[in-house]
Scaffold this active site. Structure first.
Site, PDB file in Angstrom:
ATOM      1  N   MET A   1      -9.130  -1.202   1.277  1.00  0.00           N
ATOM      2  CA  MET A   1      -9.254  -0.340   2.454  1.00  0.00           C
ATOM      3  C   MET A   1      -9.189   1.122   2.017  1.00  0.00           C
ATOM      4  O   MET A   1      -8.882   2.010   2.810  1.00  0.00           O
ATOM      5  CB  MET A   1      -8.153  -0.656   3.465  1.00  0.00           C
ATOM      6  CG  MET A   1      -8.288  -2.087   4.013  1.00  0.00           C
ATOM      7  SD  MET A   1      -7.579  -2.325   5.640  1.00  0.00           S
ATOM      8  CE  MET A   1      -5.884  -1.945   5.330  1.00  0.00           C
ATOM      9  N   GLY A   2      -9.482   1.370   0.731  1.00  0.00           N
ATOM     10  CA  GLY A   2      -9.516   2.737   0.230  1.00  0.00           C
ATOM     11  C   GLY A   2      -8.133   3.305  -0.024  1.00  0.00           C
ATOM     12  O   GLY A   2      -7.155   2.570  -0.117  1.00  0.00           O
TER      13      GLY A   2
ATOM     14  N   GLY B   1      -2.557   0.302  -8.320  1.00  0.00           N
ATOM     15  CA  GLY B   1      -2.652  -1.135  -8.034  1.00  0.00           C
ATOM     16  C   GLY B   1      -4.111  -1.559  -7.930  1.00  0.00           C
ATOM     17  O   GLY B   1      -4.551  -2.527  -8.566  1.00  0.00           O
ATOM     18  N   HIS B   2      -4.888  -0.796  -7.139  1.00  0.00           N
ATOM     19  CA  HIS B   2      -6.324  -1.097  -7.018  1.00  0.00           C
ATOM     20  C   HIS B   2      -7.026  -0.960  -8.368  1.00  0.00           C
ATOM     21  O   HIS B   2      -7.887  -1.759  -8.719  1.00  0.00           O
ATOM     22  CB  HIS B   2      -6.997  -0.116  -6.048  1.00  0.00           C
ATOM     23  CG  HIS B   2      -6.507  -0.196  -4.643  1.00  0.00           C
ATOM     24  ND1 HIS B   2      -5.801   0.814  -4.040  1.00  0.00           N
ATOM     25  CD2 HIS B   2      -6.617  -1.181  -3.714  1.00  0.00           C
ATOM     26  CE1 HIS B   2      -5.524   0.479  -2.799  1.00  0.00           C
ATOM     27  NE2 HIS B   2      -5.984  -0.735  -2.565  1.00  0.00           N
TER      28      HIS B   2
ATOM     29  N   GLN C   1      -7.541  -5.893  11.815  1.00  0.00           N
ATOM     30  CA  GLN C   1      -6.287  -6.370  11.229  1.00  0.00           C
ATOM     31  C   GLN C   1      -5.108  -5.459  11.564  1.00  0.00           C
ATOM     32  O   GLN C   1      -4.001  -5.698  11.111  1.00  0.00           O
ATOM     33  CB  GLN C   1      -6.429  -6.578   9.716  1.00  0.00           C
ATOM     34  CG  GLN C   1      -6.574  -5.325   8.885  1.00  0.00           C
ATOM     35  CD  GLN C   1      -6.875  -5.659   7.433  1.00  0.00           C
ATOM     36  OE1 GLN C   1      -7.984  -6.065   7.094  1.00  0.00           O
ATOM     37  NE2 GLN C   1      -5.892  -5.503   6.551  1.00  0.00           N
TER      38      GLN C   1
ATOM     39  N   LYS D   1       1.249  -7.787  -3.965  1.00  0.00           N
ATOM     40  CA  LYS D   1       2.106  -7.057  -3.019  1.00  0.00           C
ATOM     41  C   LYS D   1       1.926  -7.643  -1.621  1.00  0.00           C
ATOM     42  O   LYS D   1       2.882  -7.833  -0.896  1.00  0.00           O
ATOM     43  CB  LYS D   1       1.805  -5.562  -3.000  1.00  0.00           C
ATOM     44  CG  LYS D   1       2.812  -4.838  -2.105  1.00  0.00           C
ATOM     45  CD  LYS D   1       2.633  -3.362  -2.105  1.00  0.00           C
ATOM     46  CE  LYS D   1       1.441  -2.927  -1.289  1.00  0.00           C
ATOM     47  NZ  LYS D   1       1.640  -3.103   0.170  1.00  0.00           N
ATOM     48  N   ASP D   2       0.664  -7.947  -1.282  1.00  0.00           N
ATOM     49  CA  ASP D   2       0.377  -8.628  -0.011  1.00  0.00           C
ATOM     50  C   ASP D   2       0.374 -10.129  -0.306  1.00  0.00           C
ATOM     51  O   ASP D   2      -0.673 -10.777  -0.275  1.00  0.00           O
ATOM     52  CB  ASP D   2      -0.958  -8.159   0.535  1.00  0.00           C
ATOM     53  CG  ASP D   2      -0.920  -6.682   0.870  1.00  0.00           C
ATOM     54  OD1 ASP D   2      -0.314  -6.323   1.875  1.00  0.00           O
ATOM     55  OD2 ASP D   2      -1.462  -5.880   0.080  1.00  0.00           O
TER      56      ASP D   2
ATOM     57  N   ARG E   1      -0.115   3.414   1.634  1.00  0.00           N
ATOM     58  CA  ARG E   1       0.745   4.047   2.631  1.00  0.00           C
ATOM     59  C   ARG E   1       1.776   4.987   1.993  1.00  0.00           C
ATOM     60  O   ARG E   1       2.325   5.840   2.689  1.00  0.00           O
ATOM     61  CB  ARG E   1       1.477   2.985   3.446  1.00  0.00           C
ATOM     62  CG  ARG E   1       0.547   2.143   4.296  1.00  0.00           C
ATOM     63  CD  ARG E   1       1.300   0.945   4.838  1.00  0.00           C
ATOM     64  NE  ARG E   1       0.402  -0.075   5.360  1.00  0.00           N
ATOM     65  CZ  ARG E   1       0.065  -0.195   6.624  1.00  0.00           C
ATOM     66  NH1 ARG E   1       0.568   0.611   7.509  1.00  0.00           N
ATOM     67  NH2 ARG E   1      -0.762  -1.158   7.020  1.00  0.00           N
TER      68      ARG E   1
HETATM   69  O1  PAF Z   1      -5.433  -5.748   1.273  1.00  0.00           O
HETATM   70  C1  PAF Z   1      -6.284  -5.026   1.844  1.00  0.00           C
HETATM   71  O2  PAF Z   1      -6.555  -3.889   1.458  1.00  0.00           O
HETATM   72  C2  PAF Z   1      -7.020  -5.587   3.054  1.00  0.00           C
HETATM   73  O3  PAF Z   1      -6.190  -6.392   3.814  1.00  0.00           O
HETATM   74  C3  PAF Z   1      -8.331  -6.309   2.707  1.00  0.00           C
HETATM   75  C4  PAF Z   1      -8.087  -7.526   1.842  1.00  0.00           C
HETATM   76  C5  PAF Z   1      -9.262  -5.339   1.970  1.00  0.00           C
HETATM   77  C6  PAF Z   1      -9.046  -6.772   3.981  1.00  0.00           C
HETATM   78  O4  PAF Z   1      -9.312  -5.697   4.835  1.00  0.00           O
END
Ligand code: PAF
Length: 287
Positions: free
Chosen positions: A30-31, A36-37, A61, A151-152, A189
């Site tokens: 989600m940018g 981490g990304h 979401q 993390k998620d 965040r």
């Molecule tokens: O983890 C996230 O950034 C979001 O929940 C995802 C997997 C890109 C879906 O919108």
């Protein structure tokens, strides 16, 4: 060559032309990209011929409009960061209209009960929203592997369940949590916090580590109470949940069983920012 697309059609056309017989790794985001990304993108890059990433803040979401409005957006910086890893990474940045047309709604999924607790309980509809967008993105990109951060942790299990029930031939790769130098889990965040607040927010990770220590001599109910008490003394933290789930079925537990694996999961609102974190725990018992 252009590798940044805003429409499904352009992305599909590009992949049809350039990924024949090649493996595709996909990193949905989600940018507001952070280390981490970057770790997911680097891993995808070493394991695949073509890497695709998406940047899309998915409205369905978010159960809380304010959270959606405040979600950080740093597209230019994100694109620079991606280019620094490799200019060959394919980037997909659709609009809400492109992804949902006029119907900005979630589908309903049966996630085998995984969605009934924790984030699912605290954020009604969240996982249907995640499922809807992840299904759509996976169908557009058709990757061999898709990468998600631990993390998620609950999201990771939701996505695995989704891929299984839709019978998509995609391997879901889970990647370890990346932490700031002080231990705070990296999150988009975090950019909404000052450095002083980030230093203070380490209290969350410290609490997870303390829980590991306490788990040796306390059952899950006692442990939950101890952590809840710890947070109740800190006015700036609003603890949403501290839960202990068995990693086999992700159900909350009331007893620890010998040598089983668990996950301690926590959600906290701190200065209006919702932060989550988790840690693995094995209840070793030596006979
Ligand atoms: O983890 C996230 O950034 C979001 O929940 C995802 C997997 C890109 C879906 O919108």
């Amino acid at each position: 060559m252009k590798r940044h697309f805003n429409t499904k059609e352009e992305l599909r056309d590009y992949l049809n032309l350039h990924s024949n017989e090649k493996s595709i790794g996909f990193v949905p985001t989600m940018g507001a990209l952070h280390m981490g990304h970057i770790s997911l993108l680097k891993k995808a890059f070493t394991e695949n011929d073509v890497v695709v990433t998406s940047i899309f803040v998915n409205p369905t979401q978010f159960n809380n409009q304010e959270d959606l409005i405040n979600y950080p957006s740093t597209l230019e910086d994100d694109l620079k960061l991606i280019c620094e890893i490799s200019e060959e990474i394919v980037v997909f940045t659709p609009s809400v209209q492109e992804m949902y047309q006029e119907n900005v709604r979630s589908k309903n999924y049966d996630f085998e009960g995984i969605d009934l607790y924790l984030e699912g309980l605290d954020r009604p509809g969240h996982f249907d929203g995640v499922g809807t967008i992840v299904e759509e993105l996976l169908r557009i990109v058709s990757p061999d592997k898709a990468y998600f951060g631990e993390k998620d942790f609950q999201q990771l299990l939701i996505v695995k369940s989704l891929v299984k029930q839709l019978q998509l031939p995609i391997e879901i790769i889970s990647c370890p949590i990346v932490r700031e130098a002080n231990g705070l889990a990296m999150s988009s965040r975090n950019s909404r916090l000052t450095q002083t607040q980030r230093d203070r927010a380490v209290f969350i990770y410290d609490s997870l580590n303390l829980a590991i220590e306490l788990a040796k001599n306390n059952n899950p109910q006692q442990l939950k109470k101890l952590i809840e008490q710890r947070f109740s003394k800190e006015a700036d933290f609003d603890l949403k949940y501290f839960e202990i789930a068995c990693v086999d079925n992700f159900l909350p537990v009331t007893e620890f069983e010998a040598n089983k694996h668990y996950r301690f999961l926590i959600a906290v609102v701190f200065h209006d920012v919702r932060l989550i974190d988790n840690i693995g725990y094995t209840h070793f018992v030596i006979n």
